[in-house]
Write an enzyme that holds these catalytic residues in place. Structure first.
Site: not given
Length: 452
Positions: A225-227, A229
Protein backbone atom coordinates in the site's frame (compact mmCIF):
# COMPACT_ATOMS: atom_id res chain seq x y z
CA UNK A 1 -6.25 -20.69 -30.68
CA UNK A 2 -4.25 -18.21 -28.63
CA UNK A 3 -5.18 -16.95 -25.19
CA UNK A 4 -7.29 -13.82 -25.05
CA UNK A 5 -6.48 -11.89 -21.88
CA UNK A 6 -7.22 -8.47 -20.47
CA UNK A 7 -6.28 -5.90 -17.90
CA UNK A 8 -9.18 -3.95 -16.44
CA UNK A 9 -8.12 -1.02 -14.24
CA UNK A 10 -10.46 1.57 -12.77
CA UNK A 11 -9.70 5.26 -13.44
CA UNK A 12 -9.84 6.17 -9.77
CA UNK A 13 -6.31 7.52 -9.20
CA UNK A 14 -2.68 7.15 -10.17
CA UNK A 15 -1.89 3.96 -12.13
CA UNK A 16 -0.97 1.25 -9.63
CA UNK A 17 2.03 -1.06 -9.82
CA UNK A 18 -0.34 -3.96 -9.14
CA UNK A 19 -2.07 -3.19 -12.43
CA UNK A 20 1.27 -3.47 -14.20
CA UNK A 21 1.98 -6.76 -12.41
CA UNK A 22 -1.20 -8.36 -13.69
CA UNK A 23 -0.82 -6.75 -17.12
CA UNK A 24 2.66 -8.24 -17.47
CA UNK A 25 1.52 -11.83 -16.97
CA UNK A 26 -1.65 -11.30 -19.01
CA UNK A 27 0.15 -9.83 -21.99
CA UNK A 28 3.00 -12.34 -21.83
CA UNK A 29 0.51 -15.24 -21.94
CA UNK A 30 -1.23 -13.69 -24.95
CA UNK A 31 2.08 -13.10 -26.76
CA UNK A 32 3.36 -16.58 -25.98
CA UNK A 33 0.24 -18.25 -27.38
CA UNK A 34 -0.29 -15.93 -30.34
CA UNK A 35 -3.41 -14.48 -28.75
CA UNK A 36 -4.62 -10.99 -27.86
CA UNK A 37 -4.24 -8.69 -24.87
CA UNK A 38 -7.10 -6.24 -24.24
CA UNK A 39 -7.50 -3.11 -22.16
CA UNK A 40 -10.84 -2.41 -20.50
CA UNK A 41 -11.50 0.72 -18.47
CA UNK A 42 -13.84 -0.18 -15.62
CA UNK A 43 -15.47 3.18 -15.00
CA UNK A 44 -18.91 2.22 -13.75
CA UNK A 45 -18.23 3.68 -10.30
CA UNK A 46 -18.65 7.27 -11.43
CA UNK A 47 -18.34 8.71 -7.92
CA UNK A 48 -14.69 7.65 -7.68
CA UNK A 49 -13.64 8.49 -11.23
CA UNK A 50 -10.64 10.85 -11.40
CA UNK A 51 -10.16 13.22 -14.31
CA UNK A 52 -7.13 12.23 -16.38
CA UNK A 53 -6.73 8.83 -14.72
CA UNK A 54 -7.53 6.87 -17.88
CA UNK A 55 -4.84 8.69 -19.86
CA UNK A 56 -2.38 8.10 -17.02
CA UNK A 57 -3.15 4.37 -17.11
CA UNK A 58 -2.61 4.18 -20.86
CA UNK A 59 0.56 6.28 -20.67
CA UNK A 60 2.04 4.02 -18.00
CA UNK A 61 1.23 0.79 -19.82
CA UNK A 62 2.79 2.15 -23.00
CA UNK A 63 5.86 3.30 -21.04
CA UNK A 64 6.32 -0.26 -19.79
CA UNK A 65 5.88 -1.69 -23.28
CA UNK A 66 2.64 -3.42 -22.23
CA UNK A 67 0.57 -2.04 -25.09
CA UNK A 68 -2.84 -3.57 -25.71
CA UNK A 69 -4.23 -4.87 -28.98
CA UNK A 70 -6.57 -2.62 -30.92
CA UNK A 71 -8.93 -3.29 -33.78
CA UNK A 72 -12.63 -3.82 -34.61
CA UNK A 73 -12.91 -6.88 -32.36
CA UNK A 74 -10.91 -5.58 -29.41
CA UNK A 75 -12.55 -2.33 -28.44
CA UNK A 76 -12.42 -0.39 -31.65
CA UNK A 77 -9.49 0.95 -33.68
CA UNK A 78 -8.78 3.98 -31.51
CA UNK A 79 -8.93 2.86 -27.92
CA UNK A 80 -9.90 0.39 -25.23
CA UNK A 81 -13.27 -0.82 -24.04
CA UNK A 82 -15.01 1.52 -21.59
CA UNK A 83 -17.78 0.14 -19.42
CA UNK A 84 -19.57 3.49 -19.26
CA UNK A 85 -20.20 3.16 -23.01
CA UNK A 86 -21.87 -0.26 -22.63
CA UNK A 87 -24.73 0.44 -20.22
CA UNK A 88 -27.45 -0.88 -22.55
CA UNK A 89 -25.66 -4.22 -22.72
CA UNK A 90 -25.58 -4.55 -18.93
CA UNK A 91 -29.24 -3.59 -18.56
CA UNK A 92 -30.20 -6.26 -21.10
CA UNK A 93 -28.33 -8.90 -19.13
CA UNK A 94 -29.81 -7.66 -15.87
CA UNK A 95 -33.30 -8.09 -17.31
CA UNK A 96 -32.44 -11.65 -18.37
CA UNK A 97 -31.30 -12.48 -14.86
CA UNK A 98 -34.42 -10.96 -13.32
CA UNK A 99 -36.78 -12.78 -15.69
CA UNK A 100 -35.06 -16.11 -15.00
CA UNK A 101 -35.40 -15.61 -11.26
CA UNK A 102 -31.63 -15.50 -10.74
CA UNK A 103 -31.86 -11.89 -9.55
CA UNK A 104 -34.42 -9.78 -7.72
CA UNK A 105 -35.06 -6.14 -6.85
CA UNK A 106 -34.51 -5.17 -3.24
CA UNK A 107 -34.45 -1.99 -1.19
CA UNK A 108 -32.80 -3.67 1.81
CA UNK A 109 -30.09 -1.62 3.53
CA UNK A 110 -26.58 -2.14 2.14
CA UNK A 111 -24.43 -4.80 3.79
CA UNK A 112 -20.73 -4.68 4.50
CA UNK A 113 -18.94 -5.49 1.28
CA UNK A 114 -15.94 -7.75 0.78
CA UNK A 115 -12.46 -6.24 0.44
CA UNK A 116 -11.90 -4.69 -2.97
CA UNK A 117 -15.59 -4.44 -3.85
CA UNK A 118 -17.27 -1.13 -4.53
CA UNK A 119 -19.63 0.21 -1.89
CA UNK A 120 -23.18 -1.07 -2.18
CA UNK A 121 -25.66 1.70 -2.97
CA UNK A 122 -28.73 2.52 -0.94
CA UNK A 123 -32.16 2.49 -2.56
CA UNK A 124 -33.73 -0.11 -4.84
CA UNK A 125 -31.07 -2.19 -6.62
CA UNK A 126 -31.00 -5.55 -8.46
CA UNK A 127 -29.37 -8.32 -6.40
CA UNK A 128 -28.11 -11.78 -7.32
CA UNK A 129 -30.14 -14.55 -5.68
CA UNK A 130 -28.01 -17.03 -3.75
CA UNK A 131 -29.58 -20.03 -1.97
CA UNK A 132 -29.12 -20.07 1.78
CA UNK A 133 -28.14 -23.74 1.86
CA UNK A 134 -25.58 -25.78 -0.02
CA UNK A 135 -22.20 -24.92 -1.44
CA UNK A 136 -20.67 -23.25 -4.48
CA UNK A 137 -17.52 -24.83 -5.89
CA UNK A 138 -15.12 -22.84 -8.02
CA UNK A 139 -11.77 -23.57 -9.66
CA UNK A 140 -8.69 -21.38 -9.53
CA UNK A 141 -5.92 -22.65 -11.82
CA UNK A 142 -3.29 -22.27 -9.08
CA UNK A 143 -5.32 -23.28 -6.04
CA UNK A 144 -7.52 -25.97 -7.51
CA UNK A 145 -11.11 -26.43 -6.40
CA UNK A 146 -12.27 -24.07 -3.66
CA UNK A 147 -15.56 -24.60 -1.85
CA UNK A 148 -17.69 -21.79 -0.40
CA UNK A 149 -20.65 -22.24 1.90
CA UNK A 150 -23.63 -20.41 0.41
CA UNK A 151 -24.63 -19.22 3.86
CA UNK A 152 -21.38 -17.23 3.99
CA UNK A 153 -22.02 -15.44 0.68
CA UNK A 154 -23.75 -12.07 0.48
CA UNK A 155 -26.17 -11.43 -2.35
CA UNK A 156 -24.32 -8.77 -4.34
CA UNK A 157 -25.92 -5.85 -6.09
CA UNK A 158 -25.78 -6.27 -9.88
CA UNK A 159 -27.50 -3.13 -11.14
CA UNK A 160 -27.68 0.15 -9.23
CA UNK A 161 -30.65 2.47 -9.20
CA UNK A 162 -28.76 4.91 -11.44
CA UNK A 163 -28.63 2.28 -14.19
CA UNK A 164 -24.92 1.55 -13.80
CA UNK A 165 -23.85 -2.04 -13.19
CA UNK A 166 -21.61 -3.06 -10.33
CA UNK A 167 -18.34 -4.88 -10.87
CA UNK A 168 -19.98 -8.27 -10.40
CA UNK A 169 -22.35 -8.00 -13.35
CA UNK A 170 -20.09 -5.99 -15.65
CA UNK A 171 -17.03 -8.20 -15.28
CA UNK A 172 -18.94 -11.35 -16.19
CA UNK A 173 -20.73 -9.80 -19.16
CA UNK A 174 -17.61 -8.11 -20.48
CA UNK A 175 -15.29 -11.09 -20.12
CA UNK A 176 -17.80 -13.28 -21.96
CA UNK A 177 -18.61 -10.87 -24.78
CA UNK A 178 -14.94 -9.99 -25.25
CA UNK A 179 -14.05 -13.65 -25.53
CA UNK A 180 -11.65 -13.65 -22.58
CA UNK A 181 -10.19 -17.12 -22.13
CA UNK A 182 -7.88 -16.50 -19.16
CA UNK A 183 -8.60 -14.09 -16.31
CA UNK A 184 -5.60 -13.01 -14.24
CA UNK A 185 -6.57 -10.73 -11.36
CA UNK A 186 -5.58 -10.14 -7.74
CA UNK A 187 -6.40 -12.74 -5.13
CA UNK A 188 -8.53 -10.20 -3.24
CA UNK A 189 -11.18 -11.06 -5.84
CA UNK A 190 -11.15 -14.79 -5.07
CA UNK A 191 -14.04 -14.47 -2.54
CA UNK A 192 -16.12 -12.93 -5.34
CA UNK A 193 -15.54 -15.86 -7.70
CA UNK A 194 -18.50 -17.98 -6.46
CA UNK A 195 -20.82 -15.02 -7.12
CA UNK A 196 -19.40 -14.62 -10.61
CA UNK A 197 -19.67 -18.33 -11.32
CA UNK A 198 -23.38 -18.19 -10.40
CA UNK A 199 -23.88 -15.29 -12.82
CA UNK A 200 -22.07 -17.18 -15.60
CA UNK A 201 -24.26 -20.21 -14.98
CA UNK A 202 -27.46 -18.17 -14.80
CA UNK A 203 -26.68 -16.57 -18.17
CA UNK A 204 -25.67 -19.90 -19.72
CA UNK A 205 -22.11 -18.70 -20.41
CA UNK A 206 -18.99 -20.86 -20.28
CA UNK A 207 -16.32 -19.87 -17.80
CA UNK A 208 -12.82 -18.62 -18.59
CA UNK A 209 -9.83 -20.04 -16.71
CA UNK A 210 -9.31 -18.05 -13.51
CA UNK A 211 -5.89 -17.23 -12.07
CA UNK A 212 -5.84 -15.09 -8.92
CA UNK A 213 -2.39 -13.57 -8.60
CA UNK A 214 -0.78 -13.39 -5.15
CA UNK A 215 -0.90 -10.04 -3.41
CA UNK A 216 2.30 -8.03 -3.49
CA UNK A 217 3.59 -7.49 0.04
CA UNK A 218 5.53 -4.89 2.01
CA UNK A 219 8.65 -6.02 3.85
CA UNK A 220 6.52 -6.70 6.96
CA UNK A 221 4.31 -9.05 4.89
CA UNK A 222 1.37 -6.62 4.93
CA UNK A 223 -0.50 -5.88 1.71
CA UNK A 224 1.39 -3.48 -0.53
CA UNK A 225 0.00 0.00 0.00
CA UNK A 226 1.06 3.59 -0.53
CA UNK A 227 1.25 4.08 3.23
CA UNK A 228 4.39 1.95 3.39
CA UNK A 229 5.71 1.79 -0.17
CA UNK A 230 5.44 3.75 -3.39
CA UNK A 231 2.81 2.11 -5.59
CA UNK A 232 2.26 4.64 -8.38
CA UNK A 233 3.77 3.79 -11.75
CA UNK A 234 4.30 7.52 -12.26
CA UNK A 235 6.53 7.57 -9.17
CA UNK A 236 8.76 4.79 -10.50
CA UNK A 237 9.11 6.57 -13.85
CA UNK A 238 9.84 9.94 -12.25
CA UNK A 239 12.49 8.39 -10.00
CA UNK A 240 14.49 7.32 -13.01
CA UNK A 241 13.70 3.62 -13.20
CA UNK A 242 13.97 2.14 -16.67
CA UNK A 243 10.76 0.48 -17.88
CA UNK A 244 12.77 -2.64 -18.79
CA UNK A 245 14.00 -2.88 -15.21
CA UNK A 246 10.54 -2.48 -13.66
CA UNK A 247 9.11 -5.13 -16.00
CA UNK A 248 12.03 -7.43 -15.13
CA UNK A 249 11.45 -6.80 -11.42
CA UNK A 250 7.71 -7.52 -11.63
CA UNK A 251 8.51 -10.69 -13.55
CA UNK A 252 10.46 -12.18 -10.63
CA UNK A 253 7.85 -11.33 -8.01
CA UNK A 254 6.28 -14.64 -7.19
CA UNK A 255 7.56 -16.29 -10.36
CA UNK A 256 10.86 -18.03 -11.05
CA UNK A 257 12.72 -18.30 -14.35
CA UNK A 258 13.23 -21.97 -15.36
CA UNK A 259 17.00 -21.27 -15.49
CA UNK A 260 16.86 -19.37 -12.16
CA UNK A 261 17.86 -16.16 -13.96
CA UNK A 262 16.95 -12.79 -12.50
CA UNK A 263 18.02 -10.49 -15.36
CA UNK A 264 15.91 -10.94 -18.49
CA UNK A 265 13.83 -8.87 -20.88
CA UNK A 266 10.15 -9.05 -21.77
CA UNK A 267 10.78 -11.07 -24.93
CA UNK A 268 12.54 -13.76 -22.95
CA UNK A 269 9.84 -13.65 -20.28
CA UNK A 270 7.20 -14.35 -22.92
CA UNK A 271 9.27 -17.19 -24.33
CA UNK A 272 9.84 -19.07 -21.08
CA UNK A 273 6.68 -18.14 -19.15
CA UNK A 274 5.16 -21.09 -17.34
CA UNK A 275 2.25 -20.08 -15.12
CA UNK A 276 2.73 -23.18 -12.97
CA UNK A 277 5.92 -21.59 -11.63
CA UNK A 278 3.92 -18.95 -9.76
CA UNK A 279 4.33 -19.00 -5.97
CA UNK A 280 1.30 -18.04 -3.89
CA UNK A 281 3.27 -17.13 -0.77
CA UNK A 282 2.99 -13.36 -1.31
CA UNK A 283 6.05 -11.84 -3.01
CA UNK A 284 7.90 -9.07 -1.16
CA UNK A 285 8.15 -5.78 -3.03
CA UNK A 286 11.86 -5.18 -2.42
CA UNK A 287 12.96 -1.74 -3.61
CA UNK A 288 16.62 -2.66 -3.11
CA UNK A 289 16.22 -5.50 -5.59
CA UNK A 290 14.59 -3.11 -8.03
CA UNK A 291 17.49 -0.67 -7.62
CA UNK A 292 19.97 -3.47 -8.30
CA UNK A 293 18.13 -4.54 -11.45
CA UNK A 294 17.80 -0.94 -12.59
CA UNK A 295 21.55 -0.52 -12.27
CA UNK A 296 22.10 -3.63 -14.38
CA UNK A 297 19.78 -2.30 -17.07
CA UNK A 298 21.48 1.11 -17.07
CA UNK A 299 24.83 -0.60 -17.58
CA UNK A 300 23.41 -2.65 -20.43
CA UNK A 301 22.74 0.54 -22.41
CA UNK A 302 25.27 2.08 -24.74
CA UNK A 303 26.52 5.47 -23.59
CA UNK A 304 24.58 7.08 -26.43
CA UNK A 305 21.40 5.31 -25.28
CA UNK A 306 21.99 6.44 -21.70
CA UNK A 307 22.28 10.07 -22.78
CA UNK A 308 19.15 9.69 -24.88
CA UNK A 309 17.22 8.34 -21.87
CA UNK A 310 18.51 11.16 -19.65
CA UNK A 311 17.38 13.77 -22.12
CA UNK A 312 14.07 12.16 -23.01
CA UNK A 313 13.05 11.75 -19.37
CA UNK A 314 14.27 15.20 -18.34
CA UNK A 315 16.69 13.66 -15.84
CA UNK A 316 19.45 16.17 -16.42
CA UNK A 317 19.62 19.94 -16.38
CA UNK A 318 22.54 19.70 -18.79
CA UNK A 319 20.61 18.38 -21.79
CA UNK A 320 21.89 21.24 -23.97
CA UNK A 321 25.53 20.22 -23.51
CA UNK A 322 27.08 18.98 -26.74
CA UNK A 323 26.44 15.28 -27.20
CA UNK A 324 30.10 14.11 -27.34
CA UNK A 325 30.90 15.84 -24.04
CA UNK A 326 27.72 14.67 -22.32
CA UNK A 327 28.41 11.12 -23.48
CA UNK A 328 31.97 11.31 -22.17
CA UNK A 329 30.67 12.40 -18.76
CA UNK A 330 27.89 9.80 -18.74
CA UNK A 331 30.40 7.06 -19.48
CA UNK A 332 32.20 7.87 -16.21
CA UNK A 333 29.11 7.36 -14.01
CA UNK A 334 27.29 4.62 -15.92
CA UNK A 335 28.77 1.95 -13.65
CA UNK A 336 27.88 3.91 -10.53
CA UNK A 337 24.27 5.11 -10.82
CA UNK A 338 21.25 2.97 -10.02
CA UNK A 339 18.62 5.44 -11.26
CA UNK A 340 18.62 8.05 -14.00
CA UNK A 341 17.77 10.63 -11.36
CA UNK A 342 21.18 10.00 -9.75
CA UNK A 343 23.00 11.45 -12.75
CA UNK A 344 23.09 15.19 -12.08
CA UNK A 345 24.28 14.80 -8.50
CA UNK A 346 27.04 12.42 -9.55
CA UNK A 347 28.42 14.78 -12.24
CA UNK A 348 27.77 18.25 -10.80
CA UNK A 349 31.49 19.09 -10.55
CA UNK A 350 31.85 18.85 -14.33
CA UNK A 351 29.60 21.88 -14.67
CA UNK A 352 30.28 23.95 -11.57
CA UNK A 353 33.20 24.75 -9.29
CA UNK A 354 33.69 22.12 -6.59
CA UNK A 355 33.37 23.07 -2.95
CA UNK A 356 36.72 22.12 -1.45
CA UNK A 357 35.88 23.54 1.95
CA UNK A 358 38.65 23.71 4.53
CA UNK A 359 42.37 23.31 3.71
CA UNK A 360 42.34 20.15 5.84
CA UNK A 361 40.05 18.53 3.29
CA UNK A 362 43.04 18.28 0.93
CA UNK A 363 45.18 16.40 3.41
CA UNK A 364 45.28 12.64 3.39
CA UNK A 365 46.43 10.38 6.21
CA UNK A 366 49.53 11.90 7.89
CA UNK A 367 49.94 14.36 4.99
CA UNK A 368 51.38 17.83 5.62
CA UNK A 369 50.18 21.10 4.10
CA UNK A 370 53.67 21.71 2.73
CA UNK A 371 53.90 18.27 1.14
CA UNK A 372 50.45 18.49 -0.46
CA UNK A 373 51.09 22.01 -1.75
CA UNK A 374 54.32 20.78 -3.31
CA UNK A 375 52.44 17.89 -4.92
CA UNK A 376 49.77 20.18 -6.35
CA UNK A 377 52.52 22.35 -7.84
CA UNK A 378 54.18 19.34 -9.45
CA UNK A 379 50.81 18.17 -10.84
CA UNK A 380 50.22 21.63 -12.31
CA UNK A 381 53.69 21.64 -13.91
CA UNK A 382 53.49 18.17 -15.42
CA UNK A 383 49.90 18.52 -16.64
CA UNK A 384 50.62 21.98 -18.01
CA UNK A 385 53.43 20.51 -20.07
CA UNK A 386 51.25 17.83 -21.70
CA UNK A 387 51.32 18.45 -25.45
CA UNK A 388 48.23 16.47 -26.47
CA UNK A 389 45.51 16.36 -23.82
CA UNK A 390 44.24 12.81 -23.94
CA UNK A 391 43.74 10.11 -21.36
CA UNK A 392 47.06 8.29 -21.76
CA UNK A 393 49.17 11.45 -21.57
CA UNK A 394 47.12 12.87 -18.70
CA UNK A 395 47.54 9.67 -16.69
CA UNK A 396 51.29 9.58 -17.40
CA UNK A 397 51.73 13.17 -16.25
CA UNK A 398 49.80 12.58 -13.01
CA UNK A 399 51.76 9.45 -12.20
CA UNK A 400 55.04 11.23 -12.94
CA UNK A 401 54.18 14.08 -10.59
CA UNK A 402 53.08 11.66 -7.86
CA UNK A 403 56.36 9.82 -8.18
CA UNK A 404 58.36 13.01 -7.73
CA UNK A 405 56.37 14.31 -4.75
CA UNK A 406 57.51 13.79 -1.18
CA UNK A 407 53.99 12.83 -0.17
CA UNK A 408 52.74 9.30 -0.52
CA UNK A 409 51.07 8.57 -3.86
CA UNK A 410 47.70 7.91 -2.26
CA UNK A 411 47.80 11.34 -0.60
CA UNK A 412 48.71 12.99 -3.90
CA UNK A 413 45.83 11.26 -5.66
CA UNK A 414 43.39 12.21 -2.87
CA UNK A 415 44.47 15.86 -2.99
CA UNK A 416 44.01 15.87 -6.77
CA UNK A 417 40.57 14.27 -6.47
CA UNK A 418 39.44 16.83 -3.88
CA UNK A 419 40.85 19.68 -5.97
CA UNK A 420 39.04 18.56 -9.14
CA UNK A 421 35.73 17.30 -7.72
CA UNK A 422 35.41 18.47 -4.11
CA UNK A 423 34.70 14.84 -3.16
CA UNK A 424 36.59 11.96 -1.62
CA UNK A 425 34.64 9.54 -3.80
CA UNK A 426 34.08 10.46 -7.43
CA UNK A 427 34.41 9.34 -10.99
CA UNK A 428 37.77 7.72 -12.01
CA UNK A 429 40.56 10.21 -11.40
CA UNK A 430 42.49 10.14 -14.68
CA UNK A 431 39.33 10.06 -16.78
CA UNK A 432 37.89 12.95 -14.79
CA UNK A 433 40.89 15.16 -15.47
CA UNK A 434 40.79 14.16 -19.13
CA UNK A 435 37.11 15.16 -19.50
CA UNK A 436 37.50 18.36 -17.49
CA UNK A 437 40.18 19.48 -19.90
CA UNK A 438 43.50 21.29 -19.47
CA UNK A 439 42.22 24.77 -18.60
CA UNK A 440 39.73 23.69 -15.95
CA UNK A 441 42.10 21.14 -14.40
CA UNK A 442 44.94 23.62 -14.04
CA UNK A 443 42.63 26.32 -12.70
CA UNK A 444 41.26 24.00 -9.99
CA UNK A 445 44.76 22.94 -9.00
CA UNK A 446 45.70 26.60 -8.54
CA UNK A 447 42.64 27.25 -6.38
CA UNK A 448 43.42 24.22 -4.17
CA UNK A 449 47.06 25.18 -3.80
CA UNK A 450 46.02 28.66 -2.74
CA UNK A 451 44.17 27.20 0.24
CA UNK A 452 47.37 25.76 1.75
Amino acid sequence: MGARTRIAPSPTGAPHVGTAYQALFSKALAVQTGGQFLLRIEDTDQSRKVEGAEEAIKRSLRWLGLDWDEGPDVGGPHGPYRQSERLDIYREHAERLEKSGAAYWSDAPPKQQAEGEEEEPSGSALRLRIPEEGQTRVVDQWRGEVTFENSDLTEPVLLKSDGFPTYHLAVVVDDHLMGITHVLRGEEWLPSLPKHVRIYEALGYSLPLFHHTPLLRNADKSKLSKRKNPVSLDWFREQGNLPEALVNFLGILGWSHPEEKEHFDFEEFCRVLDLSRISLSGPIFDLEKLAHLNGLWIRSLSTAQLVERLRAGDFTTHAEVETPRLEAIAALVQERIEKLSDFDDQVSFFFEEPQVGEPEDLLGKKATPEGVKEALGLLSQRLGAVESWELASVEAAIREAAGEASEKTRNVFMALRIALTGRKVSTPLFETADVLGRETTLARLDVAAGLL
